[in-house]
Motif scaffolding. Structure first.
Motif, PDB file in Angstrom:
ATOM      1  N   LYS A 104      -1.640  11.581   2.840  1.00  0.00           N
ATOM      2  CA  LYS A 104      -2.685  11.513   2.300  1.00  0.00           C
ATOM      3  C   LYS A 104      -3.285  13.436   2.259  1.00  0.00           C
ATOM      4  O   LYS A 104      -3.001  13.821   2.633  1.00  0.00           O
ATOM      5  CB  LYS A 104      -2.676  10.960   4.234  1.00  0.00           C
ATOM      6  CG  LYS A 104      -2.854   9.770   4.264  1.00  0.00           C
ATOM      7  CD  LYS A 104      -3.766   8.698   4.608  1.00  0.00           C
ATOM      8  CE  LYS A 104      -3.325   7.049   4.690  1.00  0.00           C
ATOM      9  NZ  LYS A 104      -4.533   6.637   4.667  1.00  0.00           N
ATOM     10  N   GLY A 115      -9.803   3.822  -4.659  1.00  0.00           N
ATOM     11  CA  GLY A 115      -9.509   4.417  -3.690  1.00  0.00           C
ATOM     12  C   GLY A 115      -9.570   5.487  -2.465  1.00  0.00           C
ATOM     13  O   GLY A 115      -8.123   5.475  -1.746  1.00  0.00           O
ATOM     14  N   ASP A 169      -7.436  11.228   4.929  1.00  0.00           N
ATOM     15  CA  ASP A 169      -6.565  10.955   6.120  1.00  0.00           C
ATOM     16  C   ASP A 169      -8.201  11.115   7.196  1.00  0.00           C
ATOM     17  O   ASP A 169      -8.821  11.838   6.979  1.00  0.00           O
ATOM     18  CB  ASP A 169      -6.182  12.427   6.508  1.00  0.00           C
ATOM     19  CG  ASP A 169      -5.447  12.026   7.912  1.00  0.00           C
ATOM     20  OD1 ASP A 169      -5.096  11.331   8.146  1.00  0.00           O
ATOM     21  OD2 ASP A 169      -5.634  12.966   9.640  1.00  0.00           O
ATOM     22  N   ASN A 198     -11.227   6.471   0.055  1.00  0.00           N
ATOM     23  CA  ASN A 198     -10.537   6.252   1.637  1.00  0.00           C
ATOM     24  C   ASN A 198      -9.564   6.198   1.551  1.00  0.00           C
ATOM     25  O   ASN A 198      -9.488   6.932   3.428  1.00  0.00           O
ATOM     26  CB  ASN A 198     -12.116   4.462   1.636  1.00  0.00           C
ATOM     27  CG  ASN A 198     -11.933   4.678   3.083  1.00  0.00           C
ATOM     28  OD1 ASN A 198     -12.836   5.964   4.070  1.00  0.00           O
ATOM     29  ND2 ASN A 198     -11.857   3.475   3.978  1.00  0.00           N
ATOM     30  N   GLU A 199      -9.090   5.118   0.864  1.00  0.00           N
ATOM     31  CA  GLU A 199      -7.669   5.481   1.260  1.00  0.00           C
ATOM     32  C   GLU A 199      -6.676   6.312   1.657  1.00  0.00           C
ATOM     33  O   GLU A 199      -5.548   6.877   2.228  1.00  0.00           O
ATOM     34  CB  GLU A 199      -6.721   4.087   0.789  1.00  0.00           C
ATOM     35  CG  GLU A 199      -7.175   2.555   0.802  1.00  0.00           C
ATOM     36  CD  GLU A 199      -8.638   3.304   0.817  1.00  0.00           C
ATOM     37  OE1 GLU A 199      -8.843   3.953  -0.819  1.00  0.00           O
ATOM     38  OE2 GLU A 199      -9.256   1.620   1.003  1.00  0.00           O
ATOM     39  N   VAL A 200      -6.583   7.464   0.401  1.00  0.00           N
ATOM     40  CA  VAL A 200      -6.132   8.748   0.117  1.00  0.00           C
ATOM     41  C   VAL A 200      -6.134   9.919   1.365  1.00  0.00           C
ATOM     42  O   VAL A 200      -5.867  11.147   1.162  1.00  0.00           O
ATOM     43  CB  VAL A 200      -5.625   9.246  -0.979  1.00  0.00           C
ATOM     44  CG1 VAL A 200      -5.314   7.961  -1.960  1.00  0.00           C
ATOM     45  CG2 VAL A 200      -7.119   9.940  -2.075  1.00  0.00           C
ATOM     46  N   ASN A 248       1.442   2.462  -3.551  1.00  0.00           N
ATOM     47  CA  ASN A 248       0.005   3.685  -4.042  1.00  0.00           C
ATOM     48  C   ASN A 248      -0.087   4.499  -2.929  1.00  0.00           C
ATOM     49  O   ASN A 248      -0.721   5.262  -3.701  1.00  0.00           O
ATOM     50  CB  ASN A 248      -0.659   2.402  -3.681  1.00  0.00           C
ATOM     51  CG  ASN A 248      -0.801   1.226  -4.682  1.00  0.00           C
ATOM     52  OD1 ASN A 248      -0.326   1.366  -6.037  1.00  0.00           O
ATOM     53  ND2 ASN A 248      -1.563   0.441  -4.601  1.00  0.00           N
ATOM     54  N   MET A 249       0.822   5.031  -2.335  1.00  0.00           N
ATOM     55  CA  MET A 249       0.704   6.344  -1.089  1.00  0.00           C
ATOM     56  C   MET A 249       1.656   7.021  -1.147  1.00  0.00           C
ATOM     57  O   MET A 249       1.580   8.063  -0.890  1.00  0.00           O
ATOM     58  CB  MET A 249       0.191   5.563   0.545  1.00  0.00           C
ATOM     59  CG  MET A 249      -1.161   4.992  -0.010  1.00  0.00           C
ATOM     60  SD  MET A 249      -2.540   5.048  -0.135  1.00  0.00           S
ATOM     61  CE  MET A 249      -2.440   6.877   1.016  1.00  0.00           C
ATOM     62  N   ASN A 289       2.198   6.895   6.803  1.00  0.00           N
ATOM     63  CA  ASN A 289       1.993   5.151   6.068  1.00  0.00           C
ATOM     64  C   ASN A 289       1.540   6.402   5.003  1.00  0.00           C
ATOM     65  O   ASN A 289       0.194   5.924   4.213  1.00  0.00           O
ATOM     66  CB  ASN A 289      -0.043   5.381   6.846  1.00  0.00           C
ATOM     67  CG  ASN A 289       0.575   4.923   7.321  1.00  0.00           C
ATOM     68  OD1 ASN A 289       1.379   3.408   8.570  1.00  0.00           O
ATOM     69  ND2 ASN A 289      -0.199   4.981   8.852  1.00  0.00           N
ATOM     70  N   THR A 302      -6.079  10.092  -7.403  1.00  0.00           N
ATOM     71  CA  THR A 302      -7.511   9.623  -7.182  1.00  0.00           C
ATOM     72  C   THR A 302      -7.983  10.154  -6.837  1.00  0.00           C
ATOM     73  O   THR A 302      -9.369  10.583  -7.377  1.00  0.00           O
ATOM     74  CB  THR A 302      -6.531   8.965  -5.508  1.00  0.00           C
ATOM     75  OG1 THR A 302      -6.346   7.542  -6.088  1.00  0.00           O
ATOM     76  CG2 THR A 302      -8.473   7.986  -5.133  1.00  0.00           C
ATOM     77  N   ASP A 318       1.063  -1.258   0.285  1.00  0.00           N
ATOM     78  CA  ASP A 318      -0.332   0.010  -0.156  1.00  0.00           C
ATOM     79  C   ASP A 318       0.706   1.270  -0.248  1.00  0.00           C
ATOM     80  O   ASP A 318       0.835   2.373  -0.393  1.00  0.00           O
ATOM     81  CB  ASP A 318      -0.555  -0.031   1.029  1.00  0.00           C
ATOM     82  CG  ASP A 318      -1.948  -1.468   1.009  1.00  0.00           C
ATOM     83  OD1 ASP A 318      -2.416  -0.905   0.241  1.00  0.00           O
ATOM     84  OD2 ASP A 318      -2.864  -1.512   2.220  1.00  0.00           O
ATOM     85  N   GLU A 319       2.118   1.504   0.174  1.00  0.00           N
ATOM     86  CA  GLU A 319       2.892   2.730   0.592  1.00  0.00           C
ATOM     87  C   GLU A 319       3.138   2.621  -0.583  1.00  0.00           C
ATOM     88  O   GLU A 319       3.193   4.188  -0.917  1.00  0.00           O
ATOM     89  CB  GLU A 319       4.010   1.732   1.548  1.00  0.00           C
ATOM     90  CG  GLU A 319       4.149   2.026   2.938  1.00  0.00           C
ATOM     91  CD  GLU A 319       4.451   1.965   3.879  1.00  0.00           C
ATOM     92  OE1 GLU A 319       6.310   2.071   3.331  1.00  0.00           O
ATOM     93  OE2 GLU A 319       4.738   1.193   4.474  1.00  0.00           O
TER      94      GLU A 319
END
Length: 142
Positions: free
Chosen positions: A133, A51, A57, A53-55, A30-31, A130, A39, A27-28
């Motif tokens: 974000k 995606g 904070d 939700n993941e990007v 992709n972050m 992480n 995204t 995941d890192e």
């Protein structure tokens, strides 16, 4: 001979597991900043919210200037809105410009140009440990 065969099978199994793990994308990876901003743009202009939700904070705030009033939205409110706008393609062109960038934080200006107006989004990203974000989005209409 049985021990040698067991040892060879064990080494082969270890090699296969190691090779399989090496191809898994973390995941890192992709972050990154680019992944987060792309995204966001896909969600806002093409209704592709995968995606998001993941990007975002957990404490992200979306602020929209409407006249002289600032209206704020939370992460949950924005994700709920994006669900209702799923696969809706905006009739606009999008341009991005990096306003500020360093190892800890980045501000990206995202202009969405429609036929009669421009929506300018100032997207603030932070390196959270992480991955990158989105922590704040401030939108104005011109």
């Amino acid at each position: 001979m049985k021990t040698l065969r067991t040892l060879i099978i064990g080494v082969a199994l270890f090699a296969v597991c190691t090779a399989a793990k090496a191809t898994i994308h973390t995941d890192e990876a992709n972050m990154s900043k680019n992944f987060a901003i792309n995204t966001y743009i896909d969600a806002m202009t093409r209704g592709k919210a995968e995606g998001m939700n993941e990007v975002l904070d957990p404490t992200v705030k979306f602020n929209v200037l409407r006249g002289t009033k600032v209206v704020s939205f939370s992460k949950k409110e924005m994700l709920d809105y994006l669900k209702t706008d799923k696969d809706v393609e905006q009739d606009c062109t999008t341009n991005t410009e990096i306003v500020q960038d360093d190892a800890a934080q980045s501000v990206v200006k995202v202009d969405m140009k429609y036929s009669g107006f421009v929506r300018t989004n100032y997207v603030t990203l932070a390196n959270t440990g992480n991955g990158w974000k989105i922590i704040n989005v401030y939108s104005v209409f011109k």
